[in-house]
Scaffold this motif. Structure first.
Motif, PDB file in Angstrom:
ATOM      1  N   ALA A 256       0.288 -16.459   5.288  1.00  0.00           N
ATOM      2  CA  ALA A 256      -0.688 -15.406   5.051  1.00  0.00           C
ATOM      3  C   ALA A 256      -0.286 -14.558   3.850  1.00  0.00           C
ATOM      4  O   ALA A 256       0.883 -14.489   3.484  1.00  0.00           O
ATOM      5  CB  ALA A 256      -0.809 -14.526   6.291  1.00  0.00           C
ATOM      6  N   ARG A 257      -1.239 -13.923   3.258  1.00  0.00           N
ATOM      7  CA  ARG A 257      -0.984 -13.032   2.142  1.00  0.00           C
ATOM      8  C   ARG A 257      -0.286 -11.767   2.642  1.00  0.00           C
ATOM      9  O   ARG A 257      -0.628 -11.220   3.678  1.00  0.00           O
ATOM     10  CB  ARG A 257      -2.302 -12.656   1.481  1.00  0.00           C
ATOM     11  N   VAL A 258       0.676 -11.309   1.890  1.00  0.00           N
ATOM     12  CA  VAL A 258       1.368 -10.065   2.210  1.00  0.00           C
ATOM     13  C   VAL A 258       0.767  -8.975   1.337  1.00  0.00           C
ATOM     14  O   VAL A 258       0.603  -9.152   0.131  1.00  0.00           O
ATOM     15  CB  VAL A 258       2.889 -10.179   1.951  1.00  0.00           C
ATOM     16  N   THR A 259       0.402  -7.869   1.973  1.00  0.00           N
ATOM     17  CA  THR A 259      -0.137  -6.745   1.216  1.00  0.00           C
ATOM     18  C   THR A 259       0.782  -5.537   1.365  1.00  0.00           C
ATOM     19  O   THR A 259       1.490  -5.389   2.359  1.00  0.00           O
ATOM     20  CB  THR A 259      -1.557  -6.362   1.695  1.00  0.00           C
ATOM     21  N   CYS A 260       0.731  -4.684   0.370  1.00  0.00           N
ATOM     22  CA  CYS A 260       1.556  -3.481   0.357  1.00  0.00           C
ATOM     23  C   CYS A 260       1.098  -2.529   1.459  1.00  0.00           C
ATOM     24  O   CYS A 260      -0.095  -2.223   1.553  1.00  0.00           O
ATOM     25  CB  CYS A 260       1.453  -2.804  -1.007  1.00  0.00           C
ATOM     26  N   PRO A 261       2.007  -2.044   2.286  1.00  0.00           N
ATOM     27  CA  PRO A 261       1.619  -1.110   3.347  1.00  0.00           C
ATOM     28  C   PRO A 261       1.219   0.265   2.797  1.00  0.00           C
ATOM     29  O   PRO A 261       0.586   1.046   3.498  1.00  0.00           O
ATOM     30  CB  PRO A 261       2.876  -1.006   4.217  1.00  0.00           C
ATOM     31  N   ASN A 262       1.539   0.548   1.537  1.00  0.00           N
ATOM     32  CA  ASN A 262       1.204   1.830   0.933  1.00  0.00           C
ATOM     33  C   ASN A 262      -0.188   1.815   0.295  1.00  0.00           C
ATOM     34  O   ASN A 262      -1.034   2.644   0.631  1.00  0.00           O
ATOM     35  CB  ASN A 262       2.251   2.220  -0.111  1.00  0.00           C
ATOM     36  N   CYS A 263      -0.421   0.853  -0.615  1.00  0.00           N
ATOM     37  CA  CYS A 263      -1.693   0.857  -1.362  1.00  0.00           C
ATOM     38  C   CYS A 263      -2.579  -0.348  -1.050  1.00  0.00           C
ATOM     39  O   CYS A 263      -3.684  -0.454  -1.566  1.00  0.00           O
ATOM     40  CB  CYS A 263      -1.405   0.910  -2.863  1.00  0.00           C
ATOM     41  N   GLU A 264      -2.103  -1.280  -0.248  1.00  0.00           N
ATOM     42  CA  GLU A 264      -2.826  -2.484   0.172  1.00  0.00           C
ATOM     43  C   GLU A 264      -3.083  -3.485  -0.947  1.00  0.00           C
ATOM     44  O   GLU A 264      -3.896  -4.385  -0.810  1.00  0.00           O
ATOM     45  CB  GLU A 264      -4.122  -2.126   0.906  1.00  0.00           C
ATOM     46  N   ALA A 265      -2.360  -3.352  -2.067  1.00  0.00           N
ATOM     47  CA  ALA A 265      -2.456  -4.349  -3.130  1.00  0.00           C
ATOM     48  C   ALA A 265      -1.672  -5.588  -2.703  1.00  0.00           C
ATOM     49  O   ALA A 265      -0.840  -5.540  -1.794  1.00  0.00           O
ATOM     50  CB  ALA A 265      -1.884  -3.785  -4.430  1.00  0.00           C
ATOM     51  N   LYS A 266      -1.930  -6.698  -3.391  1.00  0.00           N
ATOM     52  CA  LYS A 266      -1.190  -7.925  -3.125  1.00  0.00           C
ATOM     53  C   LYS A 266       0.295  -7.681  -3.407  1.00  0.00           C
ATOM     54  O   LYS A 266       0.656  -7.026  -4.379  1.00  0.00           O
ATOM     55  CB  LYS A 266      -1.713  -9.036  -4.018  1.00  0.00           C
ATOM     56  N   ALA A 267       1.135  -8.211  -2.535  1.00  0.00           N
ATOM     57  CA  ALA A 267       2.574  -8.072  -2.719  1.00  0.00           C
ATOM     58  C   ALA A 267       3.177  -9.427  -3.065  1.00  0.00           C
ATOM     59  O   ALA A 267       2.628 -10.475  -2.721  1.00  0.00           O
ATOM     60  CB  ALA A 267       3.225  -7.526  -1.459  1.00  0.00           C
ATOM     61  N   ILE A 268       4.293  -9.396  -3.736  1.00  0.00           N
ATOM     62  CA  ILE A 268       5.001 -10.609  -4.120  1.00  0.00           C
ATOM     63  C   ILE A 268       6.259 -10.720  -3.262  1.00  0.00           C
ATOM     64  O   ILE A 268       7.030  -9.768  -3.164  1.00  0.00           O
ATOM     65  CB  ILE A 268       5.386 -10.557  -5.609  1.00  0.00           C
ATOM     66  N   VAL A 269       6.439 -11.878  -2.636  1.00  0.00           N
ATOM     67  CA  VAL A 269       7.645 -12.118  -1.842  1.00  0.00           C
ATOM     68  C   VAL A 269       8.749 -12.482  -2.825  1.00  0.00           C
ATOM     69  O   VAL A 269       8.672 -13.492  -3.517  1.00  0.00           O
ATOM     70  CB  VAL A 269       7.435 -13.240  -0.801  1.00  0.00           C
ATOM     71  N   THR A 270       9.766 -11.641  -2.898  1.00  0.00           N
ATOM     72  CA  THR A 270      10.856 -11.868  -3.847  1.00  0.00           C
ATOM     73  C   THR A 270      11.997 -12.684  -3.241  1.00  0.00           C
ATOM     74  O   THR A 270      12.693 -13.381  -3.956  1.00  0.00           O
ATOM     75  CB  THR A 270      11.398 -10.529  -4.374  1.00  0.00           C
TER      76      THR A 270
ATOM     77  N   ALA B 122       6.032  -0.105  -4.895  1.00  0.00           N
ATOM     78  CA  ALA B 122       6.906  -0.061  -3.719  1.00  0.00           C
ATOM     79  C   ALA B 122       7.588  -1.411  -3.481  1.00  0.00           C
ATOM     80  O   ALA B 122       7.044  -2.462  -3.801  1.00  0.00           O
ATOM     81  CB  ALA B 122       6.102   0.321  -2.481  1.00  0.00           C
ATOM     82  N   THR B 123       8.785  -1.364  -2.948  1.00  0.00           N
ATOM     83  CA  THR B 123       9.444  -2.560  -2.437  1.00  0.00           C
ATOM     84  C   THR B 123       9.636  -2.339  -0.942  1.00  0.00           C
ATOM     85  O   THR B 123       9.871  -1.212  -0.501  1.00  0.00           O
ATOM     86  CB  THR B 123      10.802  -2.806  -3.132  1.00  0.00           C
ATOM     87  N   PHE B 124       9.525  -3.403  -0.179  1.00  0.00           N
ATOM     88  CA  PHE B 124       9.572  -3.255   1.272  1.00  0.00           C
ATOM     89  C   PHE B 124       9.969  -4.562   1.931  1.00  0.00           C
ATOM     90  O   PHE B 124      10.036  -5.605   1.288  1.00  0.00           O
ATOM     91  CB  PHE B 124       8.224  -2.761   1.821  1.00  0.00           C
ATOM     92  N   ARG B 125      10.220  -4.491   3.199  1.00  0.00           N
ATOM     93  CA  ARG B 125      10.641  -5.635   3.992  1.00  0.00           C
ATOM     94  C   ARG B 125       9.618  -5.877   5.104  1.00  0.00           C
ATOM     95  O   ARG B 125       9.143  -4.944   5.746  1.00  0.00           O
ATOM     96  CB  ARG B 125      12.008  -5.315   4.591  1.00  0.00           C
ATOM     97  N   VAL B 126       9.320  -7.145   5.359  1.00  0.00           N
ATOM     98  CA  VAL B 126       8.381  -7.550   6.408  1.00  0.00           C
ATOM     99  C   VAL B 126       9.086  -8.553   7.309  1.00  0.00           C
ATOM    100  O   VAL B 126       9.754  -9.459   6.823  1.00  0.00           O
ATOM    101  CB  VAL B 126       7.119  -8.209   5.799  1.00  0.00           C
ATOM    102  N   THR B 127       8.938  -8.414   8.613  1.00  0.00           N
ATOM    103  CA  THR B 127       9.470  -9.394   9.554  1.00  0.00           C
ATOM    104  C   THR B 127       8.313 -10.253  10.037  1.00  0.00           C
ATOM    105  O   THR B 127       7.311  -9.747  10.547  1.00  0.00           O
ATOM    106  CB  THR B 127      10.157  -8.701  10.744  1.00  0.00           C
ATOM    107  N   GLN B 128       8.457 -11.548   9.872  1.00  0.00           N
ATOM    108  CA  GLN B 128       7.421 -12.491  10.283  1.00  0.00           C
ATOM    109  C   GLN B 128       7.980 -13.343  11.414  1.00  0.00           C
ATOM    110  O   GLN B 128       9.116 -13.816  11.332  1.00  0.00           O
ATOM    111  CB  GLN B 128       7.040 -13.379   9.097  1.00  0.00           C
TER     112      GLN B 128
END
Length: 83
Positions: free
Chosen positions: A2-16, A40-46
């Protein structure tokens, strides 16, 4: 995936990068693609939860196990040999 979106602005995020925690859990390190207004940089648990429809092989294995527990006559009847 699934696409990851920024939790702050909801823009598309890039998985680094990603860090596998276990067989069914992975941590994704992401950065927002909206670098002008967010950055923003952030962490997501899938994680894997459960099958909605199990894979065919699993379904066939379940069916075979159930059939093996039936009396021989019922097995033959289900297979169309006892008509």
């Amino acid at each position: 995936m699934a696409r990851v979106t920024c939790p702050n602005c909801e823009a598309k995020a890039i998985v680094t990068s990603r860090d596998k925690q276990s067989t069914h859990v992975v941590t994704l390190y992401c950065s927002c693609s909206n670098t002008r207004e967010c950055g923003a940089t952030f962490r997501v648990t899938q994680s894997f939860d459960h099958f909605i429809n199990p894979p065919c092989k699993s379904t066939a294995q379940i069916a075979a196990g159930l059939i093996k527990n039936l009396p021989r006559e019922q097995q033959l009847e289900l297979l169309g040999f006892n008509q």
